[in-house]
Design an enzyme around this catalytic site. Sequence first.
Site, short mmCIF file in Angstrom:
data_model
loop_
_atom_site.label_atom_id
_atom_site.label_comp_id
_atom_site.label_asym_id
_atom_site.label_seq_id
_atom_site.Cartn_x
_atom_site.Cartn_y
_atom_site.Cartn_z
N HIS A 122 0.85 -1.19 0.00
CA HIS A 122 0.00 0.00 0.00
C HIS A 122 0.88 1.24 0.00
O HIS A 122 1.93 1.24 0.65
CB HIS A 122 -0.92 0.02 1.24
CG HIS A 122 -2.07 0.95 1.06
ND1 HIS A 122 -1.98 2.28 1.35
CD2 HIS A 122 -3.31 0.74 0.58
CE1 HIS A 122 -3.13 2.86 1.07
NE2 HIS A 122 -3.95 1.95 0.60
N ASP A 175 -7.95 -5.28 -0.19
CA ASP A 175 -8.49 -6.07 -1.30
C ASP A 175 -8.12 -7.54 -1.22
O ASP A 175 -8.62 -8.34 -2.01
CB ASP A 175 -8.00 -5.50 -2.63
CG ASP A 175 -8.67 -4.19 -2.94
OD1 ASP A 175 -9.86 -4.07 -2.61
OD2 ASP A 175 -8.02 -3.29 -3.47
N1 CMC Z 1 4.25 -7.56 -4.95
C1 CMC Z 1 5.61 -7.56 -5.10
N2 CMC Z 1 6.37 -6.47 -4.93
C2 CMC Z 1 5.76 -5.32 -4.59
C3 CMC Z 1 4.37 -5.24 -4.41
C4 CMC Z 1 3.61 -6.42 -4.60
N3 CMC Z 1 2.27 -6.39 -4.45
N4 CMC Z 1 4.03 -3.98 -4.08
C5 CMC Z 1 5.17 -3.28 -4.05
N5 CMC Z 1 6.22 -4.09 -4.36
C6 CMC Z 1 7.65 -3.72 -4.34
C7 CMC Z 1 8.02 -2.88 -5.55
O1 CMC Z 1 8.45 -3.69 -6.63
C8 CMC Z 1 9.12 -2.02 -4.98
O2 CMC Z 1 10.29 -2.81 -4.89
P1 CMC Z 1 11.75 -2.14 -5.05
O3 CMC Z 1 11.88 -1.19 -3.90
O4 CMC Z 1 12.69 -3.29 -5.02
O5 CMC Z 1 11.73 -1.44 -6.39
C9 CMC Z 1 8.66 -1.74 -3.55
O6 CMC Z 1 7.84 -2.87 -3.21
C10 CMC Z 1 7.85 -0.46 -3.41
O7 CMC Z 1 6.78 -0.50 -4.34
P2 CMC Z 1 6.14 0.77 -5.06
O8 CMC Z 1 5.51 0.34 -6.35
O9 CMC Z 1 7.17 1.87 -5.12
O10 CMC Z 1 5.06 1.18 -4.01
P3 CMC Z 1 3.85 2.17 -4.30
O11 CMC Z 1 3.57 2.83 -3.01
O12 CMC Z 1 4.12 3.06 -5.47
O13 CMC Z 1 2.67 1.19 -4.73
C11 CMC Z 1 0.82 -0.28 -4.66
C12 CMC Z 1 1.65 0.78 -3.89
C13 CMC Z 1 -0.44 -0.57 -3.87
C14 CMC Z 1 0.42 0.28 -6.02
C15 CMC Z 1 1.70 -1.55 -4.82
O14 CMC Z 1 2.05 -2.07 -3.56
C16 CMC Z 1 0.98 -2.63 -5.67
O15 CMC Z 1 1.08 -2.58 -6.90
N6 CMC Z 1 0.26 -3.58 -5.00
C17 CMC Z 1 -0.49 -4.57 -5.73
C18 CMC Z 1 -1.82 -4.00 -6.18
C19 CMC Z 1 -2.79 -3.80 -5.04
O16 CMC Z 1 -3.00 -4.67 -4.22
N7 CMC Z 1 -3.45 -2.62 -5.02
C20 CMC Z 1 -4.48 -2.30 -4.04
C21 CMC Z 1 -4.06 -1.19 -3.13
S1 CMC Z 1 -5.17 -1.00 -1.72
C22 CMC Z 1 -6.71 -0.58 -2.36
C23 CMC Z 1 -6.73 0.63 -3.21
O17 CMC Z 1 -5.93 1.56 -3.09
O18 CMC Z 1 -7.62 0.72 -4.03
#
Ligand code: CMC
Length: 435
Positions: free
Chosen positions: A313, A370
Amino acid sequence: MESPFDHVTLAVDGKPGDARSLSLPVERGTLGNPCIDIARLPKETGCFTYDPGFTATAACKSAITYIDGDAGVLLYRGYPIEQLAKQSSFLEVAYLLMHGELPSGDAFHAFENEVTHHTMMHEAFRTFLYGFRHDAHPMAMLVGMLGSMASFYHNTLDLEDPEQRRLAAVRLIAKVPTIAAGCYRYSIGWPLRYPKNNLEYVDRFLHMMFEVPSEPLAMKPVAARALDLLFILHADHEQNASTSTVRLVGSTGSNPYACVAAGVAALWGPAHGGANEAVLKMLADIGKPGNVQSAIDRAKDKESGFRLMGFGHRVYKNFDPRAKIIREMTHQVLGELGVNDPLLEVALTLEEAALKDDYFIQRKLYPNVDFYSGIIYKALGIPTEMFTVMFAIARTAGWMAHWLEQQMDPEARIGRPRQIYTGYGERGYVGIGDR
Ligand code: CMC
């Protein structure tokens, strides 16, 4: 944490002898981190700030929802989500988000009555709905249907009139479930159901979804309880992507129905509300607990392009308080409905394995709201394509609360981010024959 400073000084290094410093005020809300007010920056330094994804930027002041991502705290108008989940109802939460206070008994009944009497769709909506292909994704239909609502109410909506703004919010909270159920029934070829005024909000929606003309609908009370809980948990989440979209569109003075249609479009993506649909697809692909480790390995491999859906998140870096509540409800729903879903075992194994894995621990990746919600929706008989639509029904309350707040904010201006331009410098046009 209380911060001791009320200004920060920015040193601007120009040519030798041209060094200047700029004192920027620090603003504080009632809770949360201090915020450096950079509004004067472009005028006084000629510089903008670069913040892709707005990870460090507050775009507005808001009194609706507070999140402390490190402590796993979520408050709606000051009330902890755990208390609302246990003691309130979605419609009461919608009132709270919109009005700022919990309603008295009379105020709640008046609100409930008003919402109940705005649940019908204009009959012309049917023709509009029947224009979609039978296999259209319900989120695509919802975007279109809500956009079309702007055409039904545009001429009678004076955005300067607080009462008309409030009525637009009530109409949306009332009609989105009717439209959502209509999208579902059309997609499976069932006749549309009119909303029943003798039922409460969530029961009414379940009837519009599942009742058939040939027999009465028999659903266990846990179904409505679980759906009401999910709606409470999804009702608002401060400046997330879809709410920020509603505010950005709202900042131009657009029609509120069009603002919400834009919010639904933003919600659809798998990084946001589309994650609940993606979680179920992922769990089905994993298939059995024995395949969990290879899914985890794939999620850790950046080359694979695969992420664990329902994990991580932007704000919660400890745990998502909503996920804790939903996890409990999942067991209750499956138990009371007598559903034995093998995907629950896959989900539990996946959660356990990920929480022990260094990759997820170091990056503070925990199950989010989710991760379990899809298993509940599935147990209630809601098809996977409708999961994000469920989220949209609930989030409509939050979107409208934010839109109403924005319309009264004396500091609100048209949203207009800046950019770092990386394209060509100026160059001359070349005629087509000379290229
Ligand atoms: N699986 C594997 N690796 C992950 C995941 C995941 N679900 N989420 C983040 N990472 C890794 C990412 O690759 C990065 O690694 P590194 O530092 O080595 O490059 C690190 O964790 C930080 O990730 P980020 O993409 O910079 O984090 P963010 O804050 O931009 O993204 C997120 C947050 C929710 C988009 C992301 O965690 C994600 O894509 N999760 C899966 C989709 C999901 O479940 N979304 C629902 C969110 S909650 C409900 C809503 O908001 O609607």
